[in-house]
Design a protein around this motif. Structure first.
Motif, PDB file in Angstrom:
ATOM      1  N   GLY A  50      35.992  36.358  43.599  1.00 50.38           N
ATOM      2  CA  GLY A  50      34.916  37.298  43.333  1.00 50.38           C
ATOM      3  C   GLY A  50      35.283  38.722  43.710  1.00 50.38           C
ATOM      4  N   ALA A  51      36.001  38.887  44.831  1.00 51.17           N
ATOM      5  CA  ALA A  51      36.385  40.232  45.261  1.00 51.17           C
ATOM      6  C   ALA A  51      37.392  40.857  44.295  1.00 51.17           C
ATOM      7  CB  ALA A  51      36.960  40.186  46.676  1.00 51.17           C
ATOM      8  N   VAL A  52      38.335  40.061  43.801  1.00 53.35           N
ATOM      9  CA  VAL A  52      39.313  40.586  42.844  1.00 53.35           C
ATOM     10  C   VAL A  52      38.629  40.989  41.544  1.00 53.35           C
ATOM     11  CG1 VAL A  52      41.297  39.958  41.418  1.00 53.35           C
ATOM     12  CG2 VAL A  52      41.295  39.401  43.840  1.00 53.35           C
ATOM     13  N   LEU A  53      37.730  40.145  41.054  1.00 53.97           N
ATOM     14  CA  LEU A  53      36.996  40.491  39.827  1.00 53.97           C
ATOM     15  C   LEU A  53      36.131  41.729  40.034  1.00 53.97           C
ATOM     16  CD1 LEU A  53      35.900  36.977  38.506  1.00 53.97           C
ATOM     17  CD2 LEU A  53      37.500  38.561  37.432  1.00 53.97           C
ATOM     18  N   THR A  54      35.490  41.835  41.186  1.00 56.29           N
ATOM     19  CA  THR A  54      34.660  43.007  41.481  1.00 56.29           C
ATOM     20  C   THR A  54      35.503  44.271  41.522  1.00 56.29           C
ATOM     21  OG1 THR A  54      33.093  41.643  42.702  1.00 56.29           O
ATOM     22  CG2 THR A  54      33.062  43.984  43.165  1.00 56.29           C
ATOM     23  N   LEU A  55      36.687  44.191  42.126  1.00 56.22           N
ATOM     24  CA  LEU A  55      37.579  45.354  42.164  1.00 56.22           C
ATOM     25  C   LEU A  55      38.008  45.761  40.758  1.00 56.22           C
ATOM     26  CD1 LEU A  55      39.259  47.365  43.824  1.00 56.22           C
ATOM     27  CD2 LEU A  55      41.065  45.646  43.887  1.00 56.22           C
ATOM     28  N   LEU A  56      38.338  44.781  39.916  1.00 57.25           N
ATOM     29  CA  LEU A  56      38.716  45.091  38.533  1.00 57.25           C
ATOM     30  C   LEU A  56      37.560  45.724  37.765  1.00 57.25           C
ATOM     31  CD1 LEU A  56      40.806  41.920  37.612  1.00 57.25           C
ATOM     32  CD2 LEU A  56      41.652  44.236  38.005  1.00 57.25           C
TER      33      LEU A  56
END
Length: 194
Positions: A50-56
């Motif tokens: 979720g954090a990686v997708l949010t950063l993207l």
């Protein structure tokens, strides 16, 4: 696989909110559909994915918004972290809590973005428009439930090959104590049943 699906869905939502929604009349509002997906990811996805997708998504919003680079990734990650921690400590996974959570989070993020841009560019006078913000919050409140249903359906499809929610019955009861008294809950064996 769910990460790739939600990444593609986020890109579609971003394209819709930056190209299709501005073509609509102004009274409809300009809801931030990608923000609803970020809140969903904070409530349902594992931390790292979720954090990686949010950063993207924050980086993509930076490209489309054209204000200060890094503002949206930081704000999305802060909102993600706060909602992630709150959703693990409190019972906010129910549908009744999702709309106030989205509205309150968006109001907080809009306030911080406004204050941040005002401090970074003091000579640029940014106008805080309550009618536009309230219309945006209203549209987020209206769209949050159907989008959460769609996102939850997709998550359930990837988890078990079938939707998690059902439109007609079949849903589990939110009251664990009532389920336990009927003999279906986790504490049913404590009473000598089952």
């Amino acid at each position: 696989m769910p990460s790739l699906c939600f990444l593609g869905l986020g890109v579609l939502l971003l394209v819709a909110q930056t190209t299709l929604l501005p073509a609509l009349p102004a009274w409809i509002g300009r809801p931030d559909l990608l923000f609803i997906l970020v809140i969903f990811l904070a409530m349902r996805m594992p931390l790292f994915q979720g954090a990686v997708l949010t950063l993207l998504f924050g980086l993509l919003m930076d490209i489309f918004s054209g204000i200060f680079l890094g503002l949206y990734p930081v704000m999305y990650l802060v909102v993600y972290a706060v909602v992630f921690m709150i959703s693990r400590q409190l019972a906010i996974g129910e549908a009744a809590h999702q709309i106030p959570l989205v509205v309150a989070s968006y109001l907080l993020m809009s306030t911080v973005v406004f204050l941040g841009t005002s401090m970074l560019e003091p000579e640029e006078i940014l106008h805080w428009s309550w009618p536009a913000l309230l219309l945006r919050l209203l549209m987020l409140a209206v769209l949050a439930m159907p989008l959460f249903f769609l996102f939850d359906w997709l998550m359930g499809w990837f988890d078990k090959g079938r939707p998690r929610w059902s439109m007609v019955g079949g849903g589990r009861s939110g009251n664990r104590f009532a389920a336990a008294s009927r003999g279906r809950g986790p504490s049913a064996n404590l009473h000598g049943e089952g």
